[in-house]
Scaffold this motif. Structure first.
Motif, PDB file in Angstrom:
ATOM      1  N   ILE A   1       3.568   7.658  11.626  1.00  0.00           N
ATOM      2  CA  ILE A   1       2.385   6.808  11.458  1.00  0.00           C
ATOM      3  C   ILE A   1       1.525   7.323  10.310  1.00  0.00           C
ATOM      4  N   SER A   2       1.392   8.651  10.232  1.00  0.00           N
ATOM      5  CA  SER A   2       0.606   9.244   9.144  1.00  0.00           C
ATOM      6  C   SER A   2       1.220   8.911   7.785  1.00  0.00           C
ATOM      7  N   ALA A   3       2.542   8.989   7.690  1.00  0.00           N
ATOM      8  CA  ALA A   3       3.209   8.648   6.430  1.00  0.00           C
ATOM      9  C   ALA A   3       3.014   7.181   6.091  1.00  0.00           C
ATOM     10  N   ARG A   4       3.016   6.340   7.104  1.00  0.00           N
ATOM     11  CA  ARG A   4       2.812   4.906   6.895  1.00  0.00           C
ATOM     12  C   ARG A   4       1.407   4.635   6.371  1.00  0.00           C
ATOM     13  N   ILE A   5       0.409   5.325   6.933  1.00  0.00           N
ATOM     14  CA  ILE A   5      -0.966   5.152   6.473  1.00  0.00           C
ATOM     15  C   ILE A   5      -1.131   5.673   5.052  1.00  0.00           C
ATOM     16  N   ASP A   6      -0.470   6.797   4.756  1.00  0.00           N
ATOM     17  CA  ASP A   6      -0.584   7.395   3.418  1.00  0.00           C
ATOM     18  C   ASP A   6      -0.050   6.487   2.329  1.00  0.00           C
ATOM     19  N   LYS A   7       0.859   5.562   2.680  1.00  0.00           N
ATOM     20  CA  LYS A   7       1.440   4.673   1.681  1.00  0.00           C
ATOM     21  C   LYS A   7       0.592   3.432   1.412  1.00  0.00           C
ATOM     22  N   LEU A   8      -0.485   3.270   2.186  1.00  0.00           N
ATOM     23  CA  LEU A   8      -1.381   2.140   1.944  1.00  0.00           C
ATOM     24  C   LEU A   8      -2.114   2.324   0.613  1.00  0.00           C
TER      25      LEU A   8
END
Length: 412
Positions: free
Chosen positions: A286-293
């Motif tokens: 989830i953290s990686a997904r948020i970082d790609k925003l």
């Protein structure tokens, strides 16, 4: 912020996998309950293990039955009777949002169904977040006896209104306030005389409801999916574009039986990620997904996390005062894989873990500053009703390290 509203996010059309025995047990318990007496079922699991998905499937099967539903929230864990505000209003069919109309409806209901409770209306009204002047009987009641009299009043009123088979759902009881815990424990004995199925969800680290001299609730602990079940879920999710069997197995092994982790892995795969290079935990994913925003959306998402797992869209100004309302609203709709918003403007993180991870990505000093902004916003909006927001103000000012303000509101 606000009363419980809205519903949990759906599973996106995926079938319920690996929970047939648990679903059958709840359905069987409901059939028994319809004939009386009532029963309590606890769904217990770590985040991401599918409590909400199992509950969603049961409620879908029970469509057409009388269902009342509410949830507890982290930020209202010190607000007396917070989950019961919504639960009792649904059960009593008090739909008016205006306090005066809601109070009039409550009085009419008591006069019609349980007139013997009229002297105790101020105590009952408090559980619905309605103000009521003390009656002579309540004025003479010692504080130590008020909780017991409140429980008795709520119980008899519910029995007068909800005598038929009813499903009552309270989610996330690990965040339940103490007054609600006491009320819940006091209402459970009423199940002996009423066909009510009480379904509670919680995390395993917290204790369930305490009802002395009564058999413990039926506890259903959700275990990780086995390898075959995980593979079945993957194949159902990728039916339109099947994956090679070795890749299905690799994904199932990586997810370690956690349905949310598995779904997040599939989402990453759809975005073109190399699964072998992805983080080893659902939080990391989830953290990686948020970082790609995009940076603006990432900043907005993290700031919104200060408001909690759910909030009204107009409250977003407290953490994004420099951003136009239309820009905030567009961004929320743009991030619809992480956030949902309904027609009434209620915004909700699609899973509590998404909110937790987003909040954890904020620098400590930024968190503190934003909690202070939220506290001041709530204080100013409350006007002369500021005492009604005391618990929430105390929480935000404590997180802001404005301890004097936190202490002052905690004494209200």
């Amino acid at each position: 912020m606000g009363s419980p509203s809205g519903t949990r996010i759906s599973s996106g059309g995926l079938p319920l996998v690996g929970r047939d025995a648990e679903l059958s047990l709840i359905l069987e318990t409901w059939e028994q309950t319809r004939l009386g007496p009532g029963q309590v079922v606890e769904l217990v699991a770590e985040p991401g293990m599918g409590k909400s998905r199992l509950l969603e499937e049961f409620l879908h099967r029970a469509a057409g039955e009388r269902i009342v539903r509410t949830e507890c929230r982290l930020y209202q864990s010190a607000t007396p009777y917070f989950p019961f505000r919504a639960l009792l209003r649904q059960a009593l069919e008090i739909d008016d949002t205006e306090p005066e109309k809601a109070s009039a409806r409550l009085r009419d209901l008591v006069e019609e169904r349980t007139p013997e409770l009229l002297p105790w209306l101020p105590l009952i009204a408090a559980t619905l977040n309605l103000e009521w002047p003390d009656t002579p009987e309540v004025s003479l009641l010692d504080n130590q006896f008020r909780p017991a009299r409140t429980i008795e009043g709520v119980r008899y009123l519910l029995e007068g209104v909800s005598s038929g088979p009813t499903i009552m759902v309270i989610e996330d009881t690990h965040w339940m306030d103490e007054a609600s815990r006491e009320l819940l424990g006091g209402l459970i004995p009423a199940l002996d005389d009423n066909p009510w199925l009480l379904i509670l969800t919680r995390r395993p680290a917290e204790a369930g409801p305490q009802a002395p001299n009564r058999q413990p609730p039926l506890r259903i602990d959700l275990q990780p999916l086995d390898l075959g079940e995980a593979e079945s879920l993957i194949m159902a999710a990728t039916e339109a574009k099947p994956l090679p069997q070795p890749e299905v197995k690799a994904l199932a092994l990586r997810a370690a039986g956690n349905p949310l982790f598995l779904i997040e892995l599939l989402q990453a795969l759809k975005r073109g990620s190399d699964v072998d290079d992805l983080p080893q935990s659902v939080e990391g994913l989830i953290s990686a997904r948020i970082d790609k925003l995009p940076s603006a959306d990432r900043n907005l998402l993290r700031r919104l996390a200060v408001l909690g797992a759910g909030f009204q869209v107009e409250h977003t100004a407290a953490v994004l005062p420099e951003t136009k309302f239309t820009d905030r609203s567009r961004a929320i709709h743009r991030m619809n894989e992480l956030l949902s918003i309904n027609q009434s403007g209620w915004v909700q993180f699609r899973h509590a873990l998404i909110r937790d991870v987003a909040y954890g990505g904020l620098p400590f000093n930024t968190r503190r500053r934003l909690h202070a902004q939220v506290g001041r916003s709530i204080h100013d909006a409350a006007g002369d009703q500021v005492d009604s927001q005391a618990e929430l103000l105390s929480f935000h000012f404590f997180q802001a390290q404005e301890y004097a303000s936190a202490w002052r509101h905690s004494l209200t």
